[in-house]
Design an enzyme around this catalytic site. Structure first.
Site, PDB file in Angstrom:
ATOM      1  N   LYS A 238       0.768  -1.277   0.075  1.00 25.41           N
ATOM      2  CA  LYS A 238      -0.132  -0.109  -0.047  1.00 25.41           C
ATOM      3  C   LYS A 238       0.793   1.330  -0.034  1.00 25.41           C
ATOM      4  CE  LYS A 238      -3.759   1.856   2.468  1.00 25.41           C
ATOM      5  NZ  LYS A 238      -4.746   1.701   3.768  1.00 25.41           N
TER       6      LYS A 238
ATOM      7  N   SER B 196      -9.682   1.849   2.898  1.00 27.49           N
ATOM      8  CA  SER B 196      -8.912   2.717   2.186  1.00 27.49           C
ATOM      9  C   SER B 196      -7.899   1.812   1.404  1.00 27.49           C
ATOM     10  CB  SER B 196      -8.184   3.622   2.790  1.00 27.49           C
ATOM     11  OG  SER B 196      -7.332   2.987   3.905  1.00 27.49           O
TER      12      SER B 196
ATOM     13  N   SER C 277      -9.900  -0.172   7.161  1.00 26.42           N
ATOM     14  CA  SER C 277      -9.426  -0.136   5.627  1.00 26.42           C
ATOM     15  C   SER C 277      -8.728  -1.484   5.294  1.00 26.42           C
ATOM     16  CB  SER C 277      -8.320   1.057   5.694  1.00 26.42           C
ATOM     17  OG  SER C 277      -9.168   2.134   5.748  1.00 26.42           O
TER      18      SER C 277
END
Lengths: 95, 484
Positions: B76, B151, B175
């Protein structure tokens, strides 16, 4: 709870955030809605409840007061917007 | 190659069936073929990945390789990677080439894994649809008109489309778990403090926790083994030994006590999602688990509590983005105030600005007690609910999200509606408890995730509970048709 234009401008100043005038009505509406959601907390009985700052109620660890980081000024300043003589440059603050 | 588990890939690398360079190139080719459509990656590390793979192949040849050596992975874009753009999906950091590695990245590199690239996400991890990214929305591989969740939406889409065999994510209010649910993945948010936050760009420091996003529980366990552990550079990292998270995977579930919070099956939960979750619970009953209805009476406080604490901490954390030392700076600032205000005004997107403003207000003089202190007290109420529940049960189960993936653009005009959809995941962050989402079936061809919440540091049990389910079911092996 409702916020007005002046409130949003004041908060934006506190947060050092430039906001276009045309966006202010949207923030007035959205922030008002969010604070209405948050208002639900006022119904909760929290007398004698201590605030929870850390999920495990742990305390900050202390470490010996010795230098552990090496000087990497050049590396760190290589990604800065503007530097000179090892210093970060900003617009003049003091006349 | 892209249908194999990590242990199968590891075996193939170790017995010479294929090399890490070949495996890495296979994934790079898949990224190349599909990323324009999905927008899952912000940065692809082509040359660098091949270099890392060559080094891994040397270790494999010299028999000095570990179990994950040579296996590719996607990070990420919230994790700092030395020499590689680390944007956090923000214009503010769209020129930020990190001068150092996050601890998580350092550990994964040390394990010999190969970084394929950096995945898209909601800007500064603020969002649950991946639509707040400066780099544009990510598409859900199960239906490209729909969101992948957020997210960690880029990691989720990359995994679902098999553009990477495993990925990292971070979870502040759901997330990792929510995109795992919406993309048919196994995602784990560990106990707060289990994994170092050093070099993971801070959103809400008392809630943020990194974790693995995987195709199955065994893969998640293998990566958790590498990611976990004490780090003196993170003052909230917990000094506690890391067990081998694969050791208990096959333990029997006979006698496992599962709690079902009635608040998690209330109105607001899609009836077909509810039925899918109930079917998964039946599987656990057949494995010898006992089911008990429990109550988490302060669940309704979780979302409002979160939307004070997270913005307050974010407004403080993001004050370091000031246009002075790194990141975006506005053109021709007329004075220092102007430099701060315009750099931040131009650098941050709408959702980030909203949260900074909420946080600045909640922390401002005269309001601190009414908002932040009150929210911290409510946080304890939410947390105490779990303490009581875990006196009677071993794990808590329920849906990860109230619905399957929504259409792109669905919630653009109503932030509060989006916030409320995080109702089932936020409590675990407030309490600091570990939580997982695992594939549990489909509604109208869209994945549904079962959430499993455990007691503090009970990650091994969560993985065991997930693994045994995955021995009985094959939901986690399903791949969207276009990406097989």
């Amino acid at each position: 709870m409702s916020l007005d234009k002046t409130d949003v401008e004041k908060i934006a100043h506190l947060a050092r955030l430039a906001i276009d005038d045309s966006d202010i009505p949207g923030y007035v509406r959205d922030l008002g809605n969010i604070f209405n959601l948050v208002e639900q907390l006022s119904d909760a009985d929290t007398s004698n409840i201590s605030p929870m700052a850390h999920p495990l109620d742990a305390h900050q660890r202390l470490r010996p007061d010795v230098v552990t980081e090496t000087n990497q000024r050049e590396l760190f300043q290589s990604i800065a917007p503007e530097t000179a003589d090892g210093l970060y440059l900003v617009p003049q603050v003091i006349e | 190659m892209h249908n194999k588990s990590l242990s199968e890939l590891s075996a193939s690398l170790h017995n010479g069936e294929f090399t890490s360079v070949e495996l890495t190139q296979h994934y790079l080719d898949r990224i190349n073929a599909h990323n324009d459509n999905l927008n899952a990656f912000i940065t692809v590390c082509d040359d660098r990945a091949i270099e890392q793979a060559k080094m891994a192949d040397q270790q494999l040849q010299s028999k000095t390789a570990g179990i994950l050596t040579g296996i590719p992975l996607a990070h990420k874009d919230i994790f700092c990677t030395q020499g590689v753009l680390t944007s956090c999906a923000s214009k503010m950091l769209s020129n930020f080439v990190s001068p150092y590695d996050a601890t998580v990245v350092e550990k994964i590199n040390a394990a010999g894994m190969v970084t394929l690239g950096k995945t898209n996400m909601d800007e500064f991890a603020m969002g649950s649809s991946n639509e707040t990214s400066f780099y544009g929305a990510v598409k859900n591989p199960w239906d490209t008109n729909r969101v992948p969740g957020g997210s960690s939406g880029g990691s989720a889409a990359a995994m679902a489309a098999r553009l990477a065999p495993i990925a990292t994510g971070s979870d502040t209010g759901g997330s990792i778990r929510q995109p795992a649910s919406l993309c048919n993945l196994t995602g784990l948010k560990p106990t707060y403090g289990r994994i170092s936050r050093y070099g993971m760009i801070a959103f809400a420091s008392s809630l943020d926790q990194a974790g693995p996003m995987a195709n199955n529980a065994e893969d998640a366990a293998l990566l958790l083994n590498v990611m976990s552990g004490f780090d003196e550079r993170d003052s909230t990292s917990v000094e506690r030994d890391v067990p081998d998270y694969t050791a208990d995977l096959n333990n029997s579930l006979a006698g496992l006590r599962i709690g079902l919070p009635k608040e998690y099956f209330d109105e607001g939960l899609d009836p077909e999602v509810a039925a899918t979750i109930q079917a998964a619970i039946k599987v656990y009953e057949s494995l010898g688990a006992t089911i008990k209805e429990i109550t988490l009476p302060n669940t309704h406080l979780a979302v409002p509590t979160y939307y004070v604490i997270a913005p307050a901490e974010c407004s403080s954390n993001l004050s370091r983005m000031d246009g002075v030392r790194f990141g975006h700076r506005c053109e021709n600032p007329k004075d220092l105030q102007d430099l701060y205000q315009r750099s931040r005004g131009e650098g941050f997107g709408d959702e980030v600005k909203r949260r900074i403003l909420i946080g600045a207000y909640a922390l401002s003089a005269g309001y601190y007690d009414a908002y932040y202190l009150k929210a911290q007290q409510c946080r304890r109420l939410v947390s105490e609910d779990f303490k009581q529940a875990f006196a009677d049960v071993d794990v808590i189960m329920g849906p990860t999200a109230p619905t399957t993936a929504s259409n792109l653009g669905n919630n653009a005009d109503d932030p509060v509606a989006t916030y409320l959809a995080d109702i089932y995941t936020i409590s675990a962050n407030l309490a600091g408890l570990p939580g997982m989402s695992i594939p549990a079936g489909f509604v109208n061809s869209l994945p549904v995730g079962l959430q499993i919440i455990g007691n503090y540091f009970d990650e091994a049990r969560l993985l065991n509970v997930a693994h045994r389910y995955q021995q009985e079911t094959d939901w986690h092996t399903k791949i969207p048709t276009a990406f097989q």
